[in-house]
Design a protein around this motif. Structure first.
Motif, PDB file in Angstrom:
ATOM      1  N   UNK A   1      38.977   8.711  16.398  1.00  0.00           N
ATOM      2  CA  UNK A   1      39.609   8.024  15.272  1.00  0.00           C
ATOM      3  C   UNK A   1      38.900   8.504  13.997  1.00  0.00           C
ATOM      4  N   UNK A   2      39.606   9.309  13.190  1.00  0.00           N
ATOM      5  CA  UNK A   2      38.894   9.892  12.039  1.00  0.00           C
ATOM      6  C   UNK A   2      38.577   8.852  10.968  1.00  0.00           C
TER       7      UNK A   2
ATOM      8  N   UNK B   1      34.240   5.974   8.235  1.00  0.00           N
ATOM      9  CA  UNK B   1      33.541   4.706   7.935  1.00  0.00           C
ATOM     10  C   UNK B   1      32.070   4.802   8.345  1.00  0.00           C
ATOM     11  N   UNK B   2      31.810   5.497   9.459  1.00  0.00           N
ATOM     12  CA  UNK B   2      30.403   5.656   9.897  1.00  0.00           C
ATOM     13  C   UNK B   2      29.619   6.483   8.890  1.00  0.00           C
TER      14      UNK B   2
ATOM     15  N   UNK C   1      43.655  11.588   8.340  1.00  0.00           N
ATOM     16  CA  UNK C   1      44.801  10.685   8.492  1.00  0.00           C
ATOM     17  C   UNK C   1      45.134   9.947   7.198  1.00  0.00           C
ATOM     18  N   UNK C   2      44.172   9.864   6.260  1.00  0.00           N
ATOM     19  CA  UNK C   2      44.461   9.201   4.985  1.00  0.00           C
ATOM     20  C   UNK C   2      45.467  10.022   4.164  1.00  0.00           C
TER      21      UNK C   2
ATOM     22  N   UNK D   1      51.820  13.301  11.522  1.00  0.00           N
ATOM     23  CA  UNK D   1      50.753  13.119  12.510  1.00  0.00           C
ATOM     24  C   UNK D   1      49.940  14.393  12.715  1.00  0.00           C
ATOM     25  N   UNK D   2      48.617  14.271  12.784  1.00  0.00           N
ATOM     26  CA  UNK D   2      47.747  15.430  12.962  1.00  0.00           C
ATOM     27  C   UNK D   2      46.576  15.046  13.830  1.00  0.00           C
ATOM     28  N   UNK D   3      45.945  16.045  14.461  1.00  0.00           N
ATOM     29  CA  UNK D   3      44.715  15.740  15.196  1.00  0.00           C
ATOM     30  C   UNK D   3      43.670  15.207  14.216  1.00  0.00           C
ATOM     31  N   UNK D   4      42.650  14.491  14.742  1.00  0.00           N
ATOM     32  CA  UNK D   4      41.672  13.880  13.835  1.00  0.00           C
ATOM     33  C   UNK D   4      40.754  14.917  13.193  1.00  0.00           C
ATOM     34  N   UNK D   5      40.448  14.706  11.928  1.00  0.00           N
ATOM     35  CA  UNK D   5      39.537  15.624  11.229  1.00  0.00           C
ATOM     36  C   UNK D   5      38.878  14.898  10.071  1.00  0.00           C
ATOM     37  N   UNK D   6      37.721  15.429   9.682  1.00  0.00           N
ATOM     38  CA  UNK D   6      37.034  14.942   8.483  1.00  0.00           C
ATOM     39  C   UNK D   6      37.077  16.033   7.430  1.00  0.00           C
ATOM     40  N   UNK D   7      37.281  15.636   6.189  1.00  0.00           N
ATOM     41  CA  UNK D   7      37.274  16.592   5.082  1.00  0.00           C
ATOM     42  C   UNK D   7      35.963  16.406   4.339  1.00  0.00           C
ATOM     43  N   UNK D   8      35.230  17.509   4.220  1.00  0.00           N
ATOM     44  CA  UNK D   8      33.875  17.430   3.670  1.00  0.00           C
ATOM     45  C   UNK D   8      33.760  18.310   2.429  1.00  0.00           C
TER      46      UNK D   8
END
Ligand SMILES: Cc1ncc(COP(=O)(O)O)c(C=O)c1O
Length: 391
Positions: A331-332, A337-338, A350-351, A357-364
Motif C-alpha cells: 500500500x503506497x 505515511x511511514x 496512488x495520490x 490504477x497502477x502498481x504501488x510506488x513512491x515518488x522521491x
C-alpha cells in the motif's frame, strides 16, 4: 536628582527572526516539486531585486500591463526560441503567478462548463483538481512507457475539447511522450479543433543529452498552449509562470488577463527579466543540470545498495524526482505515511491516480538531497519502510 540617561531607542526595523513562524518550512528530505534551494544564488538575486526596488519610479507605481512586464515577455520569447524550439512573439506570452494560474486562465478562456478534458492518468493532482474546479469534465487518459495513449483517449472520449499533458517528463511517472504520440496528439487536436495544454514544468532538466524540444514547437495548426513555470528553474516562492497562446487566441487571453488574472508584481517580473537578460538564467540552469545529475545518481546508488530489489527504480533521466516501485500488493499510501512519521517526504503514486490504477510506488524528490547525505537518507528510508538489508 539626575536620572540616568535613558537607553538608546531600539532600532525601529525589526531584525529578521531565523525562527519566524511566517516562513515556509524548510524542505523535508525527498520532498517533491522543489529545485535545490541550497544552490540558488540568493545574493545575486537580492542584488538584482534591490537595484530594481531602489530604482522604482513614480510611473512604476501605476497599474502595469495586465499581460505582464514587456521586457520579461521579450526575454521569455528569446529563451523559448533558443532552448525549447518555440518561436513566438512576446504578444503571445502572458505572465501568471505560476502554473496553476496559467491553467486557470486557459480553462476560463477556452472551455465551457461541462466540456470534456483529457487528463493524464496518473497525472498531476493540482492540474486535475484545477480543471475540475473550472467546470471541466475529466476524461482520464491512460499513460504507458511512451506517454499519454492517444488512441485510448480517443476511444474513451473522442469529443474532448482539451488535453492536458506533460510531454517532456510525465508527472509523475517520468516517461517522455514519444515522437509518434506527439504527432498523433497534434493531429487529433487539429482535426477536432481541440486544445492541447503542454505543461513543461521541468523539461529543462534532462541528464542524458540536451533537452528535447517542446511539443508545442511541432504545432502547425495553432492548437497547442505552452505553460512554463519558474518554480523549478528559479524558486517556487517567486510564484511566476507564463502561458504561450496560439496567435489566433492571443487577444482573448489578453482580455482574460485584464479581467480575471493580471500579471503579478512588476518588481519580481523586472528582477526575473534582468536575471534572464544578463545570462544568469542560462548559466544557473546549466549548473543545476550538472548538480541534479550528480544528486540523482548518488541517491539512486544509495537506494540500490540499501534496498536492492525491494525498491525498483525507473523513469528516464529527466526532472527532479525518482519513481521507486514497491513490491506488488504493498500500500503506497501507508508507505508514504511511514516516511512522514520519520520526518521524510515522498508521495504515493496512488495520490496521482484517477481511475486507471497502477502498481504501488513512491515518488522521491532528489534535488535537495546532497550527494554526501544520500547514503544516510537511504538508510532512514529503508528503516522507515521496515525493509531488510539486501543480501
Ligand atoms: C506537473 C507540474 N506542473 C507544474 C508545476 C509547477 O507549478 P507552479 O508553477 O504552480 O509552482 C509542478 C510543480 O511541482 C508540477 O509538478
Amino acid at each position: 536628582m539626575r536620572h540616568p540617561a535613558p537607553p538608546p531607542p531600539a532600532a525601529t526595523a525589526p531584525k529578521p527572526n531565523p525562527t519566524d513562524s511566517s516562513e515556509p518550512a524548510p524542505p523535508r528530505p525527498f520532498q517533491l516539486g522543489l529545485p535545490a534551494l541550497d544552490a540558488f544564488p540568493r545574493k545575486l538575486w537580492a542584488r538584482l531585486a534591490g537595484r530594481r526596488a531602489r530604482g522604482l519610479s513614480l510611473a512604476g507605481l501605476n497599474y502595469p500591463d495586465p499581460a505582464g512586464y514587456p521586457p520579461l515577455r521579450e526575454a521569455i520569447a528569446r529563451h523559448l526560441a533558443l532552448f525549447r524550439g518555440i518561436h513566438c512573439s512576446a504578444d503571445q506570452i502572458f505572465i501568471t503567478s505560476g502554473f496553476q494560474a496559467a491553467l486557470g486562465l486557459a480553462a476560463r478562456t477556452l472551455l465551457r462548463p461541462g466540456d470534456p478534458v483529457w487528463m493524464e492518468d496518473p497525472g498531476y493532482f493540482r492540474a486535475s483538481g484545477a480543471l475540475r474546479l473550472a467546470g471541466a469534465r475529466l476524461a482520464p487518459a491512460p499513460v504507458d512507457q511512451d506517454g499519454l495513449r492517444v488512441d485510448e483517449a480517443i476511444r474513451r472520449e473522442p469529443d474532448a475539447r482539451m488535453a492536458y499533458c506533460t510531454p517532456s517528463h510525465h508527472s509523475p511517472l517520468g516517461v517522455t511522450l514519444s515522437l509518434p504520440r506527439r504527432l498523433e496528439l497534434l493531429d487529433w487536436a487539429a482535426r477536432r479543433q481541440a486544445w492541447i495544454v503542454e505543461d513543461d514544468y521541468d523539461g529543462e532538466f534532462r541528464y542524458d543529452g540536451p533537452p528535447l524540444p517542446a511539443l508545442s514547437s511541432l504545432d502547425r495548426s495553432g492548437r497547442a498552449l505552452y505553460i512554463g513555470s519558474f518554480s523549478k528553474t528559479l524558486f517556487p516562492g517567486l510564484r511566476l509562470g507564463y502561458l504561450v497562446a496560439p496567435p489566433d487566441v492571443a487577444a482573448r487571453f489578453a482580455e482574460a488577463c485584464n479581467l480575471l488574472s493580471p500579471a503579478p508584481s512588476t518588481l519580481d517580473q523586472a528582477t526575473t527579466a534582468d536575471f534572464l537578460d544578463q545570462g544568469h538564467f542560462a548559466r544557473h540552469i546549466k549548473r543545476m543540470r550538472a548538480l541534479y545529475a550528480q544528486r540523482r545518481a548518488a541517491l539512486a546508488a544509495a537506494l540500490q545498495s540499501e534496498c536492492g530489489a525491494r525498491l525498483r527504480l525507473d523513469g528516464q533521466a529527466v526532472g527532479l524526482q525518482l519513481t521507486a516501485w514497491l513490491p506488488d500488493g504493498e500500500d503506497d499510501r501507508a508507505a508514504a505515511a511511514r516516511l512522514r512519521a520519520r520526518g521524510l517526504a515522498g508521495q504515493p503514486l496512488s495520490a496521482f491516480s484517477l481511475e486507471c490504477g497502477h502498481p504501488p510506488a513512491l515518488l522521491l524528490g532528489f534535488a535537495n538531497v546532497p550527494a554526501e547525505q544520500a547514503p544516510a537518507l537511504a538508510r532512514r528510508l529503508r528503516e522507515a519502510l521496515d525493509l531488510p538489508l539486501p543480501k
